[in-house]
Design a protein around this motif. Sequence first.
Motif, mmCIF file in Angstrom:
data_model
loop_
_atom_site.group_PDB
_atom_site.id
_atom_site.type_symbol
_atom_site.label_atom_id
_atom_site.label_comp_id
_atom_site.label_asym_id
_atom_site.label_seq_id
_atom_site.Cartn_x
_atom_site.Cartn_y
_atom_site.Cartn_z
ATOM 1 N N MET A 1 0.837 -1.176 0.000
ATOM 2 C CA MET A 1 0.000 0.000 0.000
ATOM 3 C C MET A 1 0.887 1.246 0.000
ATOM 4 N N ALA A 2 0.423 2.257 -0.681
ATOM 5 C CA ALA A 2 1.169 3.510 -0.738
ATOM 6 C C ALA A 2 1.236 4.135 0.655
ATOM 7 N N ARG A 3 2.362 4.757 0.944
ATOM 8 C CA ARG A 3 2.595 5.359 2.255
ATOM 9 C C ARG A 3 1.564 6.439 2.574
ATOM 10 N N LEU A 4 1.264 7.296 1.603
ATOM 11 C CA LEU A 4 0.306 8.376 1.815
ATOM 12 C C LEU A 4 -1.117 7.837 1.956
ATOM 13 N N LEU A 5 -1.453 6.784 1.221
ATOM 14 C CA LEU A 5 -2.782 6.192 1.326
ATOM 15 C C LEU A 5 -3.000 5.591 2.711
ATOM 16 N N GLU A 6 -1.988 4.938 3.234
ATOM 17 C CA GLU A 6 -2.095 4.370 4.577
ATOM 18 C C GLU A 6 -2.257 5.474 5.621
ATOM 19 N N ARG A 7 -1.459 6.550 5.470
ATOM 20 C CA ARG A 7 -1.578 7.680 6.387
ATOM 21 C C ARG A 7 -2.938 8.362 6.266
ATOM 22 N N PHE A 8 -3.465 8.421 5.039
ATOM 23 C CA PHE A 8 -4.781 9.013 4.822
ATOM 24 C C PHE A 8 -5.852 8.236 5.576
ATOM 25 N N ARG A 9 -5.812 6.925 5.459
ATOM 26 C CA ARG A 9 -6.847 6.090 6.091
ATOM 27 C C ARG A 9 -6.750 6.088 7.618
ATOM 28 N N THR A 10 -5.531 6.105 8.151
ATOM 29 C CA THR A 10 -5.384 5.974 9.602
ATOM 30 C C THR A 10 -5.399 7.314 10.337
ATOM 31 N N HIS A 94 -3.683 3.556 -6.017
ATOM 32 C CA HIS A 94 -2.350 3.525 -5.406
ATOM 33 C C HIS A 94 -1.350 4.401 -6.157
ATOM 34 N N ARG A 95 -1.395 4.363 -7.500
ATOM 35 C CA ARG A 95 -0.467 5.195 -8.288
ATOM 36 C C ARG A 95 -0.694 6.673 -8.026
ATOM 37 N N MET A 96 -1.936 7.063 -7.848
ATOM 38 C CA MET A 96 -2.256 8.465 -7.579
ATOM 39 C C MET A 96 -1.637 8.897 -6.255
ATOM 40 N N TYR A 97 -1.814 8.096 -5.207
ATOM 41 C CA TYR A 97 -1.273 8.470 -3.901
ATOM 42 C C TYR A 97 0.252 8.450 -3.900
ATOM 43 N N GLU A 98 0.874 7.523 -4.634
ATOM 44 C CA GLU A 98 2.339 7.520 -4.715
ATOM 45 C C GLU A 98 2.845 8.745 -5.462
ATOM 46 N N PHE A 99 2.152 9.141 -6.547
ATOM 47 C CA PHE A 99 2.550 10.336 -7.291
ATOM 48 C C PHE A 99 2.403 11.588 -6.430
ATOM 49 N N VAL A 100 1.290 11.706 -5.712
ATOM 50 C CA VAL A 100 1.060 12.877 -4.863
ATOM 51 C C VAL A 100 2.109 12.937 -3.757
ATOM 52 N N ASP A 101 2.451 11.798 -3.182
ATOM 53 C CA ASP A 101 3.484 11.755 -2.141
ATOM 54 C C ASP A 101 4.829 12.222 -2.693
ATOM 55 N N ARG A 102 5.218 11.729 -3.875
ATOM 56 C CA ARG A 102 6.484 12.160 -4.479
ATOM 57 C C ARG A 102 6.447 13.628 -4.877
ATOM 58 N N LEU A 103 5.294 14.098 -5.351
ATOM 59 C CA LEU A 103 5.173 15.497 -5.765
ATOM 60 C C LEU A 103 5.335 16.434 -4.574
ATOM 61 N N PHE A 104 4.616 16.164 -3.477
ATOM 62 C CA PHE A 104 4.637 17.061 -2.324
ATOM 63 C C PHE A 104 5.937 16.979 -1.537
#
Length: 187
Positions: A1-10, A94-104
Amino acid sequence: MARLLERFRTDIVPNLKAELGVDNVMRVPSLRKVVVSMGTGSPTQDKNRLAAASADLAKITGQRPQVCRARKSVSNFKTREGNDIGCRVTLRGHRMYEFVDRLFNAAIPRMRDFRGLNPRSFDGRGNYNMGVADQSIFGEIDIATVTYQQGMNITFVTSARSDEHAKALLMHLGMPLRQTEGTEGLE
């Protein structure tokens, strides 16, 4: 799971639920999709520019871009109907959250003279648009092999019904928005 997606959910969903005063978890705003697009201009000037832009966009997003064609002929722009004029990628999941994490966290801090993103770039319906002047801020692009400096437009489509809810969501995700409103003349 993408790091940002996991942080988003929790972490982010409970915080947003409390901050926005939402009683149902399904009403908490979330990212629906991220669209990254590059316009290359007229193909009569340079035929290799679209191929280079597509290759760079595929490296950045991890997904093959869709080629966009001109809808009608415009003589001032030297385009004919059906000419290839750009490319775009729609990211979800998942690709969206990984891209957003790398972008920010990796790409935006590499921007030159960066003071924060414009807080007035919301469209009134909870979506945010931003422009990037150069694709070399992404770590996936080798600066030595860049033949054309190419900008891109990034659109964040959210499920928020207002700009305030979308701003709260993007701030919790890590978007570096400009805090002071006294810098209107810099745009």
